[in-house]
Design an enzyme around this catalytic site. Structure first.
Site, PDB file in Angstrom:
ATOM      1  N   GLU A 135      -3.776 -12.707   8.335  1.00 44.27           N
ATOM      2  CA  GLU A 135      -3.513 -12.304   9.409  1.00 44.27           C
ATOM      3  C   GLU A 135      -3.061 -11.268  10.531  1.00 44.27           C
ATOM      4  O   GLU A 135      -2.395 -10.841   9.107  1.00 44.27           O
ATOM      5  CB  GLU A 135      -2.755 -13.968  10.994  1.00 44.27           C
ATOM      6  CG  GLU A 135      -3.513 -14.880  10.312  1.00 44.27           C
ATOM      7  CD  GLU A 135      -3.118 -16.738  11.789  1.00 44.27           C
ATOM      8  OE1 GLU A 135      -2.076 -15.714  12.194  1.00 44.27           O
ATOM      9  OE2 GLU A 135      -4.042 -17.341  11.206  1.00 44.27           O
TER      10      GLU A 135
ATOM     11  N   GLN B 135      -0.990  16.183 -29.624  1.00 47.32           N
ATOM     12  CA  GLN B 135       0.019  14.668 -29.616  1.00 47.32           C
ATOM     13  C   GLN B 135       0.779  14.880 -28.806  1.00 47.32           C
ATOM     14  O   GLN B 135       0.508  13.193 -28.264  1.00 47.32           O
ATOM     15  CB  GLN B 135       1.351  15.217 -30.422  1.00 47.32           C
ATOM     16  CG  GLN B 135       1.187  15.657 -32.069  1.00 47.32           C
ATOM     17  CD  GLN B 135       2.507  15.331 -32.606  1.00 47.32           C
ATOM     18  OE1 GLN B 135       3.359  15.710 -32.153  1.00 47.32           O
ATOM     19  NE2 GLN B 135       2.051  15.348 -34.111  1.00 47.32           N
TER      20      GLN B 135
ATOM     21  N   GLU C  29      -3.266 -11.135  -2.228  1.00 50.99           N
ATOM     22  CA  GLU C  29      -3.064 -12.412  -3.660  1.00 50.99           C
ATOM     23  C   GLU C  29      -1.687 -12.376  -3.781  1.00 50.99           C
ATOM     24  O   GLU C  29      -1.241 -12.772  -5.030  1.00 50.99           O
ATOM     25  CB  GLU C  29      -3.852 -12.304  -4.470  1.00 50.99           C
ATOM     26  CG  GLU C  29      -4.758 -12.713  -4.087  1.00 50.99           C
ATOM     27  CD  GLU C  29      -6.605 -13.714  -5.016  1.00 50.99           C
ATOM     28  OE1 GLU C  29      -5.299 -14.719  -5.859  1.00 50.99           O
ATOM     29  OE2 GLU C  29      -7.474 -13.661  -5.181  1.00 50.99           O
TER      30      GLU C  29
HETATM   31  C1  LIG Z   1      -9.651  -5.160  -0.320  1.00 45.92           C
HETATM   32  C2  LIG Z   1      -8.229  -6.102   0.287  1.00 45.92           C
HETATM   33  C3  LIG Z   1      -8.814  -7.618   0.563  1.00 45.92           C
HETATM   34  C4  LIG Z   1      -7.919  -8.624   0.334  1.00 45.92           C
HETATM   35  N1  LIG Z   1      -9.251  -9.865   1.144  1.00 45.92           N
HETATM   36  C5  LIG Z   1      -8.016 -11.354   1.556  1.00 45.92           C
HETATM   37  C6  LIG Z   1      -9.276 -12.306   2.038  1.00 45.92           C
HETATM   38  O1  LIG Z   1      -9.902 -12.750   1.244  1.00 45.92           O
HETATM   39  N2  LIG Z   1      -8.520 -13.221   2.292  1.00 45.92           N
HETATM   40  C7  LIG Z   1      -7.566 -13.323   3.236  1.00 45.92           C
HETATM   41  O2  LIG Z   1      -6.732 -14.150   2.830  1.00 45.92           O
HETATM   42  N3  LIG Z   1      -5.902 -11.934   2.937  1.00 45.92           N
HETATM   43  C8  LIG Z   1      -7.063 -11.302   2.380  1.00 45.92           C
HETATM   44  N4  LIG Z   1      -6.290  -9.903   1.939  1.00 45.92           N
HETATM   45  C9  LIG Z   1      -5.097 -10.096   2.551  1.00 45.92           C
HETATM   46  C10 LIG Z   1      -4.063  -9.436   1.650  1.00 45.92           C
HETATM   47  O3  LIG Z   1      -3.255 -11.178   0.806  1.00 45.92           O
HETATM   48  C11 LIG Z   1      -2.919  -9.398   2.250  1.00 45.92           C
HETATM   49  O4  LIG Z   1      -2.807  -7.329   2.940  1.00 45.92           O
HETATM   50  C12 LIG Z   1      -0.734  -9.038   1.614  1.00 45.92           C
HETATM   51  O5  LIG Z   1      -1.175 -11.071   1.562  1.00 45.92           O
HETATM   52  C13 LIG Z   1      -0.469  -7.786   2.601  1.00 45.92           C
HETATM   53  O6  LIG Z   1       0.151  -8.980   3.861  1.00 45.92           O
HETATM   54  P1  LIG Z   1       0.151  -7.808   4.740  1.00 45.92           P
HETATM   55  O7  LIG Z   1      -1.381  -6.422   4.514  1.00 45.92           O
HETATM   56  O8  LIG Z   1       0.390  -8.013   5.968  1.00 45.92           O
HETATM   57  O9  LIG Z   1       1.059  -6.902   4.895  1.00 45.92           O
HETATM   58  P2  LIG Z   1       3.035  -6.971   5.134  1.00 45.92           P
HETATM   59  O10 LIG Z   1       2.953  -8.254   4.986  1.00 45.92           O
HETATM   60  O11 LIG Z   1       3.058  -5.916   6.350  1.00 45.92           O
HETATM   61  O12 LIG Z   1       3.291  -7.026   3.346  1.00 45.92           O
HETATM   62  C14 LIG Z   1       3.215  -4.979   3.325  1.00 45.92           C
HETATM   63  C15 LIG Z   1       4.263  -4.615   2.345  1.00 45.92           C
HETATM   64  O13 LIG Z   1       6.020  -5.617   2.281  1.00 45.92           O
HETATM   65  C16 LIG Z   1       6.068  -5.337   1.310  1.00 45.92           C
HETATM   66  N5  LIG Z   1       6.737  -6.988   1.343  1.00 45.92           N
HETATM   67  C17 LIG Z   1       5.982  -8.178   1.856  1.00 45.92           C
HETATM   68  N6  LIG Z   1       6.758  -9.316   1.765  1.00 45.92           N
HETATM   69  C18 LIG Z   1       8.201  -8.437   1.005  1.00 45.92           C
HETATM   70  C19 LIG Z   1       8.928  -9.130   0.757  1.00 45.92           C
HETATM   71  N7  LIG Z   1       9.412 -10.601   0.809  1.00 45.92           N
HETATM   72  N8  LIG Z   1      10.024  -8.469   0.069  1.00 45.92           N
HETATM   73  C20 LIG Z   1       9.743  -7.677  -0.364  1.00 45.92           C
HETATM   74  N9  LIG Z   1       8.653  -5.961   0.341  1.00 45.92           N
HETATM   75  C21 LIG Z   1       7.643  -7.649   0.804  1.00 45.92           C
HETATM   76  C22 LIG Z   1       5.386  -4.870   0.472  1.00 45.92           C
HETATM   77  O14 LIG Z   1       5.092  -4.077   0.255  1.00 45.92           O
HETATM   78  C23 LIG Z   1       3.478  -5.281   0.823  1.00 45.92           C
HETATM   79  O15 LIG Z   1       2.888  -5.031   0.438  1.00 45.92           O
HETATM   80  C24 LIG Z   1      -7.186  -9.143   1.364  1.00 45.92           C
HETATM   81  C25 LIG Z   1      -6.870  -7.851   1.347  1.00 45.92           C
HETATM   82  C26 LIG Z   1      -7.242  -6.664   0.711  1.00 45.92           C
HETATM   83  C27 LIG Z   1      -5.758  -5.114   0.692  1.00 45.92           C
END
Ligand SMILES: Cc1cc2nc3c(=O)[nH]c(=O)nc-3n(C[C@H](O)[C@H](O)[C@H](O)COP(=O)(O)OP(=O)(O)OC[C@H]3O[C@@H](n4cnc5c(N)ncnc54)[C@H](O)[C@@H]3O)c2cc1C
Length: 386
Positions: A130, A280, A365
């Site tokens: 979300e 190399q 994921e």
């Molecule tokens: C191309 C694509 C396809 C996708 N497909 C799907 C789908 O089919 N279904 C679905 O449900 N979702 C999907 N997603 C969503 C995806 O799972 C989320 O983008 C992902 O889980 C990260 O969530 P966010 O984007 O809200 O980033 P955030 O949760 O805001 O996180 C941002 C960053 O914070 C850092 N972070 C987060 N948590 C921690 C932690 N505990 N400790 C340290 N650092 C942390 C990481 O660097 C992370 O990348 C997709 C995303 C993309 C880009």
């Protein structure tokens, strides 16, 4: 010539080797020249072809004692990814979208959807993320409230692969049995449900069908719930435990293609009066790439084998496989771009495409940082104080 010696590793059985050979021949014959300009149409065609030729049967078990085989899924993803990121995506999403149904669905739910996803007649999607809860899954705000013999969903999901073209979405929503992760449930929502709309189509660096979904008074019958009320988090995590390893496998496929392109280039490109391969430092790049690929493959196939064999602990192995394979593939592909010089950044060149394809795998994921947290927690939990 691609190194296929990994197929002889003890993780595999003869059926895996046969599958790898057959699929490689199929991919070589069918996946050249897919038009990526219209990703929706390309994806629909890919799902139909993969279904027609029987490959999607591997994404969900059929009747009887069949079960998901992670090594099979990994070999398929690795092979398809070497030829086409979009073909890998089409295959993977049928598996991930149908995963909660094949793992937790009732007989009726399985009978309704799995023959269609396995045949390429229905497109699946998995809707967990979300706008305010990607990594923080327990923070999901989309709600599902009971109303007679229906559930009513309200809220938004974003970054949903196959969003806009899916025939059904497995949606995780808050039913409120308990705070946080223990108050979520999974539902099957049909693409044509009048309470579901596409709020936004999202364009990303490697085009795939992707959307933000809006649920407004979206009604589903109570038998659309997956598993029991309050089991949504468990269902989502168990599904990811199967499919996360295969993200590493897709990364491996991208990396193998990058190495193959680089080796070809090193042999055919003349620099300073001799083939580039004689430099190399070029050899150093190729050696690093090949070594990282084998290290990634060992982790990916160990995790797949552990899951298939019912090992007591897989989450740590799966996290290591996904983390290492996706990060290593990024490094391998970056080196491939470097070795290609200007050609490496020419739009449409295979290594330029790989450079864009790999990036999101380090985020979805479970981002790499999240995988590190999982691994570290496991290490600490198993550490006895001196
Ligand atoms: C191309 C694509 C396809 C996708 N497909 C799907 C789908 O089919 N279904 C679905 O449900 N979702 C999907 N997603 C969503 C995806 O799972 C989320 O983008 C992902 O889980 C990260 O969530 P966010 O984007 O809200 O980033 P955030 O949760 O805001 O996180 C941002 C960053 O914070 C850092 N972070 C987060 N948590 C921690 C932690 N505990 N400790 C340290 N650092 C942390 C990481 O660097 C992370 O990348 C997709 C995303 C993309 C880009």
């Amino acid at each position: 010539m691609l190194d296929r010696s990994f197929l002889e590793w003890p993780f595999f059985e003869e059926r895996h080797r046969v599958l790898a050979e057959k699929l490689d021949a199929w991919a070589a014959a069918n996946l050249a020249g897919i038009d990526h300009d219209d990703v929706d149409t390309a994806c629909r065609h890919l799902v139909a072809w993969l279904g027609r030729d029987g490959w999607l049967k591997l994404t969900a078990p059929g009747d009887g004692n069949e079960r998901l085989d992670v090594r099979t899924l990994a070999i398929v993803r690795e092979t398809l990814a070497r030829y086409s990121g979009l073909a890998d995506f089409a295959f993977a999403m049928q598996g991930l979208g149908a995963g909660p149904i094949s793992l937790f669905g009732t007989d009726a739910q399985r009978a309704q959807w799995l023959p269609k996803t396995r045949g390429g007649e229905a497109i699946a999607a998995f809707a967990l993320s979300e706008p305010a809860s990607g990594s923080d899954v327990a923070n999901i705000a989309t709600s599902a409230r009971r109303d007679g013999d229906q559930y009513v969903l309200d809220g938004e999901k974003t970054w949903i692969s196959n969003g806009g073209i899916a025939d059904f979405y497995v949606v995780f929503a808050r039913t409120g049995e308990a705070p946080g992760a223990r108050g979520l449930s999974g539902f099957i929502v049909e693409g044509g449900n009048p309470g579901l709309s596409i709020a936004e189509r999202i364009e990303v660096i490697a085009p795939h069908p992707l959307a933000r979904l809006r649920f407004t008074d979206c009604r589903v019958p109570d038998n659309a719930m997956l598993g029991k009320s309050g089991e949504g988090f468990k269902i989502a995590m168990a599904t990811l435990d199967v499919f996360r390893t295969t993200v590493g496998a897709a990364a491996l496929g991208f990396a193998r293609r990058a190495l193959a392109e680089s080796a070809k280039r090193a042999i055919s490109r003349e620099l300073f009066g001799a083939p580039m391969a004689e430099l190399q430092m070029v050899q150093g790049h190729l050696a690093d790439m090949a070594t990282e690929i084998d290290a990634a493959a060992l982790l990916v196939y160990r995790a797949a084998w552990a899951k298939d064999e019912g090992a007591a602990r897989v989450t740590r192995e799966v996290a290591m496989a996904k983390l290492y394979a996706t990060e290593a593939a990024q490094r391998v592909i970056d080196a491939a771009v470097q070795l290609h010089g200007g050609e490496g950044v020419r739009a449409g060149h295979p290594v330029e495409t790989l450079y864009r394809e790999i990036r999101a795998l380090r985020i979805y994921e479970g981002a790499s940082d999240v995988q590190k947290v999982i691994i570290a927690r496991s290490v600490l939990a198993e550490t006895v104080e001196p």
